[in-house]
Design a protein around this motif. Structure first.
Motif, short mmCIF file in Angstrom:
data_model
loop_
_atom_site.label_atom_id
_atom_site.label_comp_id
_atom_site.label_asym_id
_atom_site.label_seq_id
_atom_site.Cartn_x
_atom_site.Cartn_y
_atom_site.Cartn_z
N LYS A 187 69.08 -92.58 11.51
CA LYS A 187 69.60 -91.24 11.42
C LYS A 187 70.63 -91.19 10.29
N ARG A 215 61.33 -102.03 6.53
CA ARG A 215 61.97 -100.71 6.56
C ARG A 215 62.53 -100.44 7.95
N VAL A 216 63.55 -99.59 7.98
CA VAL A 216 64.13 -99.22 9.27
C VAL A 216 64.23 -97.71 9.37
N LEU A 217 64.16 -97.23 10.61
CA LEU A 217 64.27 -95.79 10.85
C LEU A 217 65.71 -95.52 11.29
N ILE A 272 70.19 -80.99 1.53
CA ILE A 272 68.92 -80.88 2.24
C ILE A 272 68.01 -79.83 1.60
N LEU A 285 76.33 -75.37 15.48
CA LEU A 285 76.04 -76.77 15.15
C LEU A 285 74.93 -76.89 14.13
N ARG A 341 65.58 -80.87 -1.02
CA ARG A 341 64.32 -81.50 -0.56
C ARG A 341 63.24 -80.43 -0.36
N GLU A 344 77.58 -89.51 15.53
CA GLU A 344 76.82 -90.77 15.51
C GLU A 344 77.45 -91.78 14.55
N PHE A 397 71.87 -81.06 9.04
CA PHE A 397 70.46 -81.45 8.94
C PHE A 397 70.36 -82.93 8.57
N GLN A 447 71.49 -85.45 11.22
CA GLN A 447 70.60 -85.66 12.37
C GLN A 447 69.21 -86.13 11.95
N LEU A 448 68.90 -85.98 10.67
CA LEU A 448 67.58 -86.38 10.16
C LEU A 448 67.40 -87.90 10.26
N LYS A 449 66.21 -88.29 10.73
CA LYS A 449 65.88 -89.72 10.71
C LYS A 449 64.80 -89.96 9.67
N GLU A 450 64.98 -90.98 8.84
CA GLU A 450 63.94 -91.34 7.89
C GLU A 450 63.82 -92.85 7.83
N ASP A 451 62.65 -93.29 7.41
CA ASP A 451 62.49 -94.73 7.22
C ASP A 451 63.08 -95.09 5.87
#
Lengths: 200, 352, 271
Positions: free
Chosen positions: B8, B4-6, B259, B119, B262, B35, B176, B179-183
């Motif tokens: 954004k 798995r990778v983390l 978002i 933002l 969730r 990004e 959201f 910018q959110l990071k998840e695996d």
């Protein structure tokens, strides 16, 4: 389902977002699911910065939660977030920059002079003009110790390698030492009562 | 770490596009979308992505969308990403692309408010996104991811649909999710693609001339063209996608995308632990909107609570779907704020 | 040589394959038809017609896809340079060009015009400068002369309000990118003759050469921008003859033809 939520608050330049990343990568490397949500103002330095991290052994529904298990407070204003910590939750305070006293009586409070510890590392010969930037890694190590996790140098290094890539990888040795210092500070004092940690 | 990778959300969009076979990306910086071009700039030249042949930073959003239009006119996979103020600027090019039947992918990372706004996260581009957004009465397929995993997988889906219908596809993300990071689990290796590009302007191969044009000066010719486009919008309705959670026995169904869906998931679980029979209906395609699927729930008498980050946009579609058969309520937050699970449950208790 | 019909014209002069044989919508006296025909002849002669994409701009040039027998993309108003960049960057093997009016290239599209030049996109722009918005019915253009009457300057263009007309050769000369900056005249030159007016085709024939030069520059990887002076007798409210005189006596004085940049020495020694 076991899950844990973190809120890390401080000002720009304290490495708050990197600390959130450390905790997220740490969870992922341990096979957990994780979500990291940054929240910051438009300036990259000096503003109020915070981030949320959720870790879980199952799929995460909402990446932000109403109540926080662990609040890492890096400066005075961040103590405002004390109120969102769950009953009996954990408050990790950067004593170097916080003179406010917790108002909640039900929290487990750990104090650590993270900024001072980082400042004192300037004589250790790291390729850093200002070791204060290591305060987030000190807090990272302190968080691991507070949660009763072991300090596995290789795992911490792996986490740091994820966050500090490319030209930033030169910061890894210093951050590794900072994390160890933070971990040891808390580990030596584990089990201290609220009053004994100098917060009252 | 089980492979798995983390990542954004904005980075995942970039990798998803690369794995879909992206040929060209045209950038203009705007927070909170940047990004995506930064990731693509970094990966440009990586031998893992041999199809990725153009990365170019434009001098304006207008240049970026029209470069995308030009590259896509050759049948290449072209993409551009932006955030709300930039999305407004891109409408001209998108309208032309629909009229010219040129497929590409746009990403809008929805931020707060009209004008420069802020933002923070909002879902206030919903109507602009689902009603076409530019002039001339057109539709895009609008995909609304709600996780970083979907940010990775939707670009491939978006290109497939874009080329299938020769129509731009919009991925409507938000500040959201960006910018959110998840695996996440990396995509399985991409299967490549075999899109029909016989219409592309690549020179007159075999004497066949290609004209990509949105101008039809004769009334009958323009009407015929618009009816042809309309038929495509009708066919696009087959692409409707949605997700349901615990709706069967629900008294109240939360309707939410992106978002907020969730947060609604957490609300459904917490609510049920506290004896509230709540469910969730999550549109994944905002156009085509799952009207008929939602109207079934409305006809069963379930109350509908729309949770969205605007002053009431998707609620219009939900009310169309309910068509007066049930009570439709809404709750919202604005300017970067999001509703808490407690807020949502309090509103549900009020509705019962 | 007097030609009586289109058929006779085609038989005597031949029709380039680059021409679709569709009658044009251009007003009598306008040089857009000349430009389109010259381009058709040049791309035929250079053997590049089947590897060419023309990006059509908005204005009188918009219907070029009806006449030029090659691939076309019809761009939004002022966006042809950006669309061309998208095509050329992904497919460098194609010859990519546009014909833009002065409103399209120098007003609404000026940013795109300048940035395409700055980036030295290997594409070709043919600017048709007729000092006016023709398609929309004769409004003030960036190139309209001070004092000139148009539908939006009914009392003459006011320097105080709108500033001076733009000189794109001067502007693009400030950038390093372009390889070929050239101004020419598309209109035949009116000359007094024994039996009344006659027109000299010298500049028209030179225009053909300039078009070829511009494409050659593109083939060598350079950015080429050609400004052609043309008339718009209808919106200038003149006869065809008056418009040609006006062009040579006044417009060409303000916008003198010449070579403003020739990095590759396509017209002789590099400049």
């Amino acid at each position: 389902m076991t899950s844990r939520s973190y809120l890390i608050v401080g000002h720009g330049g304290q490495g708050v977002l990197d600390l959130g990343n450390f905790l997220s990568y740490d969870a992922m490397l341990h096979g957990e699911r994780t979500a990291y949500t940054p929240s910051y103002g438009p300036e990259t330095r000096g503003g109020k910065v915070r981030c949320y991290v959720v870790t879980s052994d199952e799929e995460i529904d909402s990446p932000i939660v109403d109540e926080i298990d662990v609040l890492v407070a890096m400066n005075n204003p961040s103590m405002d977030f004390e109120k969102v910590v769950k009953p009996k939750g954990l408050l990790l305070m950067n004593q170097s920059l916080i003179d406010r006293v917790p108002t909640r009586r039900d929290l487990q409070v750990i104090g650590i002079p993270a900024t001072d510890i980082a400042d004192k590392m300037k004589d250790q010969g790291f390729a850093l003009s200002d070791t204060r930037v290591l305060q987030n890694s000190v807090a990272y190590g302190a968080t691991l110790a507070t949660l009763g996790k072991p300090f596995d140098k290789e795992e911490v290094r792996a986490v740091l390698e994820h966050v500090y890539q490319g030209s930033k990888s030169r910061f890894i040795p210093a951050n590794l030492e900072a994390a160890r210092a933070g971990y040891e500070f808390v580990a030596e004092r584990q089990g201290l009562k609220f009053a004994e940690c100098g917060c009252d | 770490m089980n492979g798995r990778v983390l990542l954004k959300g904005n980075e995942a969009i970039a990798y998803g596009a690369l794995e879909a076979g992206l040929n060209a990306y045209f950038a203009y910086p705007i927070t909170p979308s940047t990004e995506t071009p930064e990731t693509l700039a970094k990966e440009f030249g990586n031998s893992k992505y041999p199809d990725f042949k153009v990365f170019l930073q434009a001098a304006s959003e207008l240049e970026a969308i029209n470069m995308t239009l030009g590259a896509a006119s050759t049948g290449d996979l072209a993409m551009t990403a932006t955030s709300s103020p930039g999305f407004s600027l891109k409408q001209e090019g998108i309208s032309y692309a629909v009229g010219m039947e040129v497929p590409f992918v746009i990403v809008d990372v929805n931020r707060g408010g009209p004008g420069l706004g802020n933002l923070g996260v909002e879902q206030s581009d919903y109507l602009q996104a689902t009603r076409g957004g530019g002039h001339g009465g057109y539709k895009l397929i609008v995909l609304a991811p709600n996780s970083v995993q979907e940010m990775l997988s939707f670009p491939k889906l978006a290109f497939d649909l874009a080329f299938k219908y020769r129509n731009p596809v919009l991925i409507l993300s938000d500040a959201f999710l960006g910018q959110l990071k998840e695996d996440i689990a990396p995509n399985q290796s991409a299967n490549g693609h075999n899109y029909d590009i016989s219409w592309a302007t690549l020179g007159m191969k075999n004497g066949q001339r290609h004209v990509l044009n949105s101008l039809h000066l004769e009334s009958d010719s323009q009407e015929k063209h618009e009816r042809h486009l309309y038929q495509k919008y009708v066919q696009m309705r087959n692409e409707v996608r949605f997700e349901k959670m615990d709706t069967d026995d629900a008294d109240i169904v939360l309707v939410s995308y992106g978002i907020t869906s969730r947060i609604c998931k957490s609300a459904v679980k917490t609510g049920r632990e506290n004896g509230l029979r709540i469910g969730l209906f999550r549109p994944i395609t905002l156009n085509p909107f799952p009207y008929s699927q939602l109207s079934i729930l409305a006809n069963q008498g379930k109350k509908l609570l729309v949770v969205e980050l605007n002053t009431g946009e998707m609620v219009e579609d939900v009310m169309l779907a309910a068509n007066g058969t049930t009570r439709v309520e809404q709750m919202n937050r604005l300017g970067g704020n999001v509703p808490t699970v407690a807020d949502i449950l309090a509103k549900c208790k009020e509705m019962i | 040589m007097m030609l009586q019909s289109v058929d006779e014209y085609e038989t005597k002069l031949g029709v380039p394959e680059g021409w679709t044989r569709t009658p044009t919508h251009y007003c009598p006296g306008c040089e857009h038809g000349i430009l389109t025909r010259l381009i058709a002849t040049v791309i035929e002669g250079m053997g590049i017609r089947e590897k060419t994409v023309m990006v059509d701009s908005v204005g009188c040039s918009v219907l070029a896809y009806e006449y030029l027998n090659c691939d076309h993309i019809q761009a939004p108003h002022g966006r042809a340079p950006a669309v061309m960049a998208g095509v050329k960057r992904t497919h460098p093997e194609l010859t990519v060009f546009t014909v833009q009016g002065d409103g399209d290239a120098l007003a609404i599209g000026l940013l795109g015009t300048i940035y395409a030049a700055i980036r030295a996109e290997p594409v070709t722009v043919f600017l048709y400068n007729n000092s006016i918005y023709g398609m929309t019915g004769g409004q003030m253009a960036p190139t309209t002369a001070v004092g000139q009457v148009t539908t939006t300057t009914p009392y003459g263009r006011d320097l105080q309000k709108t500033g001076n007309p733009i000189d794109i050769m001067k502007i693009l000369s400030q950038t390093e990118g372009p390889s070929y900056l050239r101004r020419g005249i598309l209109a035949p030159e009116p000359v007094e003759a024994k039996h009344g007016m006659m027109y000299q085709a010298k500049n028209v024939l030179q225009a053909k050469k300039i078009i070829e030069n511009a494409f050659k520059v593109q083939q060598k990887g350079g950015y080429s921008f050609v400004e052609f002076l043309g008339t718009c007798n209808v919106n200038w409210k003149m006869t065809v003859e008056e418009s040609k005189h006006f062009l040579y006596d006044q417009v060409a004085k303000r916008y003198p033809p010449g070579i403003f940049r020739d990095k590759l020495g396509i017209e002789g020694s590099p400049k």
